[in-house]
Write an enzyme that holds these catalytic residues in place. Structure first.
Site, short mmCIF file in Angstrom:
data_model
loop_
_atom_site.label_atom_id
_atom_site.label_comp_id
_atom_site.label_asym_id
_atom_site.label_seq_id
_atom_site.Cartn_x
_atom_site.Cartn_y
_atom_site.Cartn_z
N CYS A 43 79.17 7.87 8.10
CA CYS A 43 79.55 7.17 9.33
C CYS A 43 80.35 8.16 10.17
CB CYS A 43 80.38 5.92 9.03
SG CYS A 43 80.91 5.05 10.52
N HIS A 98 67.83 8.11 9.59
CA HIS A 98 67.69 7.83 11.04
C HIS A 98 66.25 8.02 11.47
CE1 HIS A 98 71.96 7.54 12.30
NE2 HIS A 98 72.16 8.24 11.19
N GLU A 142 71.83 -0.07 14.49
CA GLU A 142 72.30 0.45 13.22
C GLU A 142 71.86 -0.39 12.02
OE1 GLU A 142 76.21 1.74 12.43
OE2 GLU A 142 76.62 2.35 14.50
N CYS A 154 77.16 5.33 17.90
CA CYS A 154 76.81 5.69 16.50
C CYS A 154 76.91 7.21 16.40
CB CYS A 154 75.41 5.21 16.17
SG CYS A 154 74.89 5.60 14.49
N GLY A 160 74.09 8.76 14.48
CA GLY A 160 72.91 8.58 15.32
C GLY A 160 72.85 9.61 16.44
N1 API Z 1 74.94 1.88 9.94
C1 API Z 1 75.02 3.20 9.30
C2 API Z 1 76.48 3.48 8.86
C3 API Z 1 77.41 3.65 10.07
C4 API Z 1 76.95 4.74 10.98
C5 API Z 1 77.59 4.77 12.36
N2 API Z 1 78.56 3.74 12.64
C6 API Z 1 78.12 6.16 12.67
O1 API Z 1 79.06 6.29 13.49
O2 API Z 1 77.54 7.15 12.14
C7 API Z 1 74.11 3.22 8.06
O3 API Z 1 73.82 2.16 7.52
O4 API Z 1 73.69 4.33 7.67
#
Ligand code: API
Length: 268
Positions: free
Chosen positions: A67, A153, A202, A211, A214
Site C-alpha cells: 500500500c 495491478h 482498488e 492509490c 496504482g
Molecule cells: N487495494 C490494494 C491495497 C492498497 C493499495 C493502495 N491504497 C495504495 O496506496 O497502494 C490491494 O488490495 O492490493
C-alpha cells in the site's frame, strides 16, 4: 491518516497486542457504523532485521502486501509517535522490503521496490510477458497492462478518466478469473510527455481518491508503452504524486504527502 484522500487507520502494534479478525476489520471500515477507512495499517515489530513490519488490510478484511499511500502515512506515524528517530526507515512486508524517507513538510519518498512484470500470482502474465493483454468484460474487449508492485495491478489506457466507467469495468475486472488473487484496476489518461491522470478501482476497497501502488503501476505501464518519460506527475482525484522509474530492474520511487487527521482509541 490519509495520503491524498486514501484514508487509513494506523495502529501501534509495537506497544500493544493487536489481533483483529477479518469481520472486525470490515466492521471498523464501515463509514457509518464503524470508523471508516480504505485500509487498516499495523505497525509491528520487524521479524527479519528491518526497522518495522508493515501489515495492511483492505476495508473488506483481506490482508495484502503493498500500500503505497499507506507507506507514506506509516513513515509519518512512526516518526511523529516517537517510535523511531530515523528519517530513512526500512519496513518489511510479505512482498519484500520498502525504504521510507521522510523529507521536509511531511513529504515522504518511498522506494516501492522493483515492479514484477511476471508475477506468479497472475498466471496470465507469468508466461506471456506482453506489453498489453486483452479480455472481454461486460459488452466489450478491453486492453490492459498488468504487473505487480507487491500487489497485482491491471492498467487500462483511456481517453478521459473523468468519463471512464471505473465502477462497472473496475468491479468486473477486479474479480475476473484472470486474477486468481483479484487485482487493482487503474484507468490512466496520458496528459503530457511526463504526466498522466489516474483513477483506481482498488481490490478490496472499490474506487479510492488515490492509490500509490496504482500510480506506480500506471507509470511503469506508460513508460513501457513509450507514452511518458520519468519523473512523471500522476494526478489522482485526491492530489498529485511524483513517480520515478529508470526502467526494468530498477525500483519505482514514489513521492508525496502524508497527513494526520485525528488520534483515537478503539474498543473491540
Ligand atoms: N487495494 C490494494 C491495497 C492498497 C493499495 C493502495 N491504497 C495504495 O496506496 O497502494 C490491494 O488490495 O492490493
Amino acid at each position: 491518516m490519509h495520503g491524498l484522500g486514501n484514508d487509513f487507520v494506523v495502529i501501534d502494534a509495537i506497544n500493544q497486542t493487536v489481533q483483529l479478525t477479518a469481520e472486525q476489520i470490515k466492521a471498523l471500515a464501515d463509514r457509518h457504523y464503524g470508523i471508516g477507512f480504505d485500509q487498516l495499517l499495523l505497525v509491528e515489530p520487524a521479524r527479519m532485521g528491518a526497522d518495522f513490519r508493515y501489515v495492511i488490510y483492505n476495508a473488506d478484511g483481506s490482508e495484502v502486501s503493498q500500500c503505497g499511500n499507506g507507506a507514506r502515512c506509516f513513515a509519518l506515524f512512526v516518526t511523529q509517535k516517537g517510535l523511531t528517530n530515523k528519517r530513512s526507515i526500512r519496513v518489511e512486508t510479505d512482498a519484500g522490503e520498502l525504504v521510507l524517507t521522510v523529507n521536509e513538510e511531511q513529504l515522504v519518498t518511498v522506494d516501492m521496490g522493483v515492479p514484477k512484470l511476471d508475477p506468479a500470482n497472475v498466471p496470465l502474465i507469468a508466461k506471456q510477458q506482453q506489453l498489453q493483454y486483452s479480455v472481454d468484460v461486460l459488452d466489450r474487449t478491453v486492453a490492459f497492462s498488468a504487473l505487480s508492485m507487491g500487489n497485482p495491478h491491471a492498467v487500462l489506457q483511456v481517453e478521459n478518466v473523468a468519463t471512464a466507467e471505473v465502477e462497472a469495468v473496475g468491479a468486473a475486472l477486479e474479480s475476473h478469473s484472470l486474477f486468481p488473487e483479484r487485482a487493482n484496476i487503474g484507468f490512466s489518461e496520458i496528459t503530457g510527455p511526463d504526466s498522466l491522470a489516474l483513477r483506481v478501482y482498488e481490490r478490496g476497497a472499490g474506487e479510492t481518491l488515490a492509490c500509490g501502488s496504482g500510480a506506480c503501476a500506471a507509470v511503469v505501464a506508460a513508460v513501457r508503452l513509450g507514452k511518458v518519460t520519468t519523473p512523471t506527475t500522476v494526478a489522482l482525484t485526491g492530489g498529485e504524486l511524483t513517480i520515478d522509474w529508470q526502467g526494468e530492474g530498477a525500483p519505482v520511487m514514489m513521492s508525496g504527502p502524508a497527513t494526520f487527521v485525528f488520534d483515537g482509541m478503539i474498543d473491540i
